[in-house]
Design a protein around this motif. Structure first.
Motif, PDB file in Angstrom:
ATOM      1  N   SER A   1      28.464  13.121  81.065  1.00 16.86           N
ATOM      2  CA  SER A   1      27.418  12.932  80.059  1.00 16.86           C
ATOM      3  C   SER A   1      27.864  13.428  78.685  1.00 16.86           C
ATOM      4  CB  SER A   1      26.132  13.647  80.493  1.00 16.86           C
ATOM      5  OG  SER A   1      26.411  15.014  80.671  1.00 16.86           O
ATOM      6  N   ASP A   2      28.873  14.305  78.647  1.00 15.83           N
ATOM      7  CA  ASP A   2      29.353  14.849  77.362  1.00 15.83           C
ATOM      8  C   ASP A   2      30.657  14.205  76.916  1.00 15.83           C
ATOM      9  OD1 ASP A   2      27.291  16.703  77.187  1.00 15.83           O
ATOM     10  OD2 ASP A   2      28.350  18.103  78.491  1.00 15.83           O
ATOM     11  N   TYR A   3      31.047  13.126  77.606  1.00 12.24           N
ATOM     12  CA  TYR A   3      32.392  12.595  77.389  1.00 12.24           C
ATOM     13  C   TYR A   3      32.607  12.023  75.982  1.00 12.24           C
ATOM     14  CZ  TYR A   3      36.607   9.906  77.632  1.00 12.24           C
ATOM     15  OH  TYR A   3      37.853   9.428  77.360  1.00 12.24           O
ATOM     16  N   ASN A   4      33.749  12.385  75.376  1.00 10.60           N
ATOM     17  CA  ASN A   4      34.296  11.585  74.278  1.00 10.60           C
ATOM     18  C   ASN A   4      35.808  11.785  74.273  1.00 10.60           C
ATOM     19  OD1 ASN A   4      35.148  13.481  72.058  1.00 10.60           O
ATOM     20  ND2 ASN A   4      33.021  14.128  72.384  1.00 10.60           N
TER      21      ASN A   4
ATOM     22  N   VAL B   1      42.230  19.058  80.598  1.00 13.53           N
ATOM     23  CA  VAL B   1      41.574  18.013  81.392  1.00 13.53           C
ATOM     24  C   VAL B   1      42.315  17.835  82.711  1.00 13.53           C
ATOM     25  CG1 VAL B   1      41.037  15.544  81.526  1.00 13.53           C
ATOM     26  CG2 VAL B   1      40.606  16.781  79.411  1.00 13.53           C
ATOM     27  N   ARG B   2      43.654  17.831  82.658  1.00 13.20           N
ATOM     28  CA  ARG B   2      44.438  17.673  83.902  1.00 13.20           C
ATOM     29  C   ARG B   2      44.158  18.818  84.870  1.00 13.20           C
ATOM     30  NH1 ARG B   2      48.550  15.852  80.576  1.00 13.20           N
ATOM     31  NH2 ARG B   2      49.589  17.875  80.619  1.00 13.20           N
ATOM     32  N   ASN B   3      44.038  20.040  84.330  1.00 11.29           N
ATOM     33  CA  ASN B   3      43.725  21.197  85.184  1.00 11.29           C
ATOM     34  C   ASN B   3      42.381  21.008  85.875  1.00 11.29           C
ATOM     35  OD1 ASN B   3      46.048  22.482  84.582  1.00 11.29           O
ATOM     36  ND2 ASN B   3      45.171  23.818  82.991  1.00 11.29           N
ATOM     37  N   ARG B   4      41.433  20.511  85.106  1.00 10.03           N
ATOM     38  CA  ARG B   4      40.083  20.306  85.660  1.00 10.03           C
ATOM     39  C   ARG B   4      40.094  19.188  86.698  1.00 10.03           C
ATOM     40  NH1 ARG B   4      35.249  21.937  83.156  1.00 10.03           N
ATOM     41  NH2 ARG B   4      36.307  23.266  81.707  1.00 10.03           N
ATOM     42  N   TYR B   5      40.901  18.120  86.470  1.00 11.71           N
ATOM     43  CA  TYR B   5      41.055  17.059  87.480  1.00 11.71           C
ATOM     44  C   TYR B   5      41.583  17.679  88.779  1.00 11.71           C
ATOM     45  CZ  TYR B   5      40.968  13.076  84.102  1.00 11.71           C
ATOM     46  OH  TYR B   5      40.642  12.132  83.174  1.00 11.71           O
ATOM     47  N   ALA B   6      42.617  18.549  88.632  1.00 14.93           N
ATOM     48  CA  ALA B   6      43.253  19.139  89.820  1.00 14.93           C
ATOM     49  C   ALA B   6      42.262  20.039  90.552  1.00 14.93           C
ATOM     50  CB  ALA B   6      44.489  19.920  89.402  1.00 14.93           C
ATOM     51  N   GLU B   7      41.462  20.756  89.791  1.00 16.13           N
ATOM     52  CA  GLU B   7      40.516  21.714  90.369  1.00 16.13           C
ATOM     53  C   GLU B   7      39.373  21.000  91.100  1.00 16.13           C
ATOM     54  OE1 GLU B   7      37.347  24.874  88.456  1.00 16.13           O
ATOM     55  OE2 GLU B   7      39.009  24.153  87.232  1.00 16.13           O
ATOM     56  N   LEU B   8      38.820  19.970  90.456  1.00 15.97           N
ATOM     57  CA  LEU B   8      37.590  19.348  90.968  1.00 15.97           C
ATOM     58  C   LEU B   8      37.810  17.986  91.616  1.00 15.97           C
ATOM     59  CD1 LEU B   8      35.253  19.911  87.869  1.00 15.97           C
ATOM     60  CD2 LEU B   8      35.279  21.248  89.962  1.00 15.97           C
ATOM     61  N   GLY B   9      38.894  17.319  91.275  1.00 11.56           N
ATOM     62  CA  GLY B   9      39.044  15.895  91.621  1.00 11.56           C
ATOM     63  C   GLY B   9      38.433  15.087  90.494  1.00 11.56           C
TER      64      GLY B   9
ATOM     65  N   TYR C   1      34.781  15.693  88.587  1.00 11.21           N
ATOM     66  CA  TYR C   1      34.906  16.072  87.173  1.00 11.21           C
ATOM     67  C   TYR C   1      33.999  15.194  86.304  1.00 11.21           C
ATOM     68  CZ  TYR C   1      36.719  16.425  82.459  1.00 11.21           C
ATOM     69  OH  TYR C   1      36.806  16.565  81.099  1.00 11.21           O
ATOM     70  N   TYR C   2      34.108  13.841  86.470  1.00 17.67           N
ATOM     71  CA  TYR C   2      33.315  12.966  85.603  1.00 17.67           C
ATOM     72  C   TYR C   2      31.835  12.992  85.973  1.00 17.67           C
ATOM     73  CZ  TYR C   2      37.276  11.403  82.973  1.00 17.67           C
ATOM     74  OH  TYR C   2      38.359  11.387  82.140  1.00 17.67           O
TER      75      TYR C   2
ATOM     76  N   ASP D   1      30.608   1.905  83.842  1.00 16.38           N
ATOM     77  CA  ASP D   1      31.189   3.214  84.183  1.00 16.38           C
ATOM     78  C   ASP D   1      30.203   3.901  85.137  1.00 16.38           C
ATOM     79  OD1 ASP D   1      33.370   5.314  82.473  1.00 16.38           O
ATOM     80  OD2 ASP D   1      32.021   6.104  84.006  1.00 16.38           O
ATOM     81  N   PRO D   2      30.669   4.444  86.247  1.00 16.05           N
ATOM     82  CA  PRO D   2      29.715   5.052  87.177  1.00 16.05           C
ATOM     83  C   PRO D   2      29.196   6.419  86.734  1.00 16.05           C
ATOM     84  CG  PRO D   2      31.961   5.194  88.057  1.00 16.05           C
ATOM     85  CD  PRO D   2      32.043   4.408  86.785  1.00 16.05           C
ATOM     86  N   PHE D   3      29.847   7.039  85.729  1.00 16.71           N
ATOM     87  CA  PHE D   3      29.515   8.444  85.432  1.00 16.71           C
ATOM     88  C   PHE D   3      29.067   8.729  83.997  1.00 16.71           C
ATOM     89  CE2 PHE D   3      33.118   8.633  88.612  1.00 16.71           C
ATOM     90  CZ  PHE D   3      32.287   8.836  89.712  1.00 16.71           C
ATOM     91  N   THR D   4      29.192   7.765  83.096  1.00 15.62           N
ATOM     92  CA  THR D   4      28.989   8.124  81.684  1.00 15.62           C
ATOM     93  C   THR D   4      27.868   7.332  81.007  1.00 15.62           C
ATOM     94  OG1 THR D   4      30.685   6.540  81.011  1.00 15.62           O
ATOM     95  CG2 THR D   4      31.416   8.810  81.405  1.00 15.62           C
ATOM     96  N   ALA D   5      26.901   6.855  81.803  1.00 15.66           N
ATOM     97  CA  ALA D   5      25.817   6.053  81.213  1.00 15.66           C
ATOM     98  C   ALA D   5      25.104   6.824  80.094  1.00 15.66           C
ATOM     99  CB  ALA D   5      24.824   5.656  82.298  1.00 15.66           C
ATOM    100  N   GLU D   6      24.951   8.147  80.293  1.00 18.09           N
ATOM    101  CA  GLU D   6      24.235   8.941  79.285  1.00 18.09           C
ATOM    102  C   GLU D   6      25.029   8.978  77.969  1.00 18.09           C
ATOM    103  OE1 GLU D   6      23.006  12.738  80.921  1.00 18.09           O
ATOM    104  OE2 GLU D   6      22.608  13.483  78.885  1.00 18.09           O
ATOM    105  N   ALA D   7      26.336   9.222  78.087  1.00 16.06           N
ATOM    106  CA  ALA D   7      27.180   9.282  76.882  1.00 16.06           C
ATOM    107  C   ALA D   7      27.222   7.908  76.203  1.00 16.06           C
ATOM    108  CB  ALA D   7      28.594   9.732  77.261  1.00 16.06           C
TER     109      ALA D   7
END
Ligand SMILES: C[S@@+](CC[C@H](N)C(=O)[O-])C[C@H]1O[C@@H](n2cnc3c(N)ncnc32)[C@H](O)[C@@H]1O
Length: 187
Positions: free
Chosen positions: A31-34, A13-21, A25-26, A83-89
């Motif tokens: 939508s698939d977050y857990n 997850v940290r790698n993906r944060y660094a890659e995308l911001g 990322y979110y 949450d601005p990004f996880t309404a679907e989840a």
């Protein structure tokens, strides 16, 4: 386009944060977050149930509603959630609205409501350092108690002017890492 699998451990997850911001990322993965640390979040909330006012709480940066699940399990009312990004989840778990409030929305006073507590699990450390003070002060104007669950020592909100740490607790993962719960109020 095929979606990449959602990363399943902290380093990925940290790698993906660094890659995308964090926000991109979110936006892409929310939508698939857990949260694989749900057992620690649950245990910390159960351990501190008599010190947190869950009567009308806000699950801020709610993800798929990890905090809300435990609050309901304890027999309290369903928290409000944002949450601005996880309404679907979130919507897969609860038939309730997920308000779209971001850190910036709260800072700008766009988030409205009075709550018994704001509970922010695994998200406050994602707020840029320079925004922590206005975010914390604004959240503490919406509720007398701000509870932060975090896999890190930071953020230490008691360093902020006018904010005090009332109590803290910790619970270990199977790998021996601590997850912390800290409760703050205005001094
Ligand atoms: C690690 S997840 C934690 C979710 C949930 N509270 C939990 O305990 O599992 C971090 C959450 O912060 C949210 N987030 C990321 N950037 C944000 C921002 N700028 N404002 C508000 N929330 C944000 C994400 O959408 C995500 O749901």
């Amino acid at each position: 386009m095929r979606k990449r699998p959602v990363p399943s451990n902290d380093a990925a997850v940290r790698n993906r944060y660094a890659e995308l911001g964090v926000e991109v990322y979110y936006r892409e993965e929310g939508s698939d977050y857990n949260n694989p640390h749900f057992p620690q979040i649950r245990q910390l909330l159960l351990n501190n149930r008599h010190r947190i006012d869950f009567s009308h709480s806000l699950d801020f940066c709610c993800g798929s509603g990890e905090v809300s699940k435990v609050v309901l399990e304890m027999g309290f009312p369903l928290p409000s959630a944002s949450d601005p990004f996880t309404a679907e989840a979130y919507g897969r778990n609860f038939d309730a609205e997920c308000l779209p409030w971001s850190f910036d929305d709260v800072i700008r006073g766009k988030a409205e409501g009075r709550f018994s507590s704001v509970i922010c699990s695994f998200a406050m450390h994602l707020c840029p350092e320079k925004k922590l003070f206005p975010l914390t002060r604004q959240l503490l104007s919406m509720a007398p108690q701000l509870v932060v669950v975090t896999p890190h020592k930071r953020p230490d909100l008691s360093k902020l002017e006018g904010v005090q740490l009332d109590f803290e607790d910790a619970w270990r993962t199977e790998r021996g890492k601590s997850v912390f719960l800290k409760s703050y109020s205005l001094r």
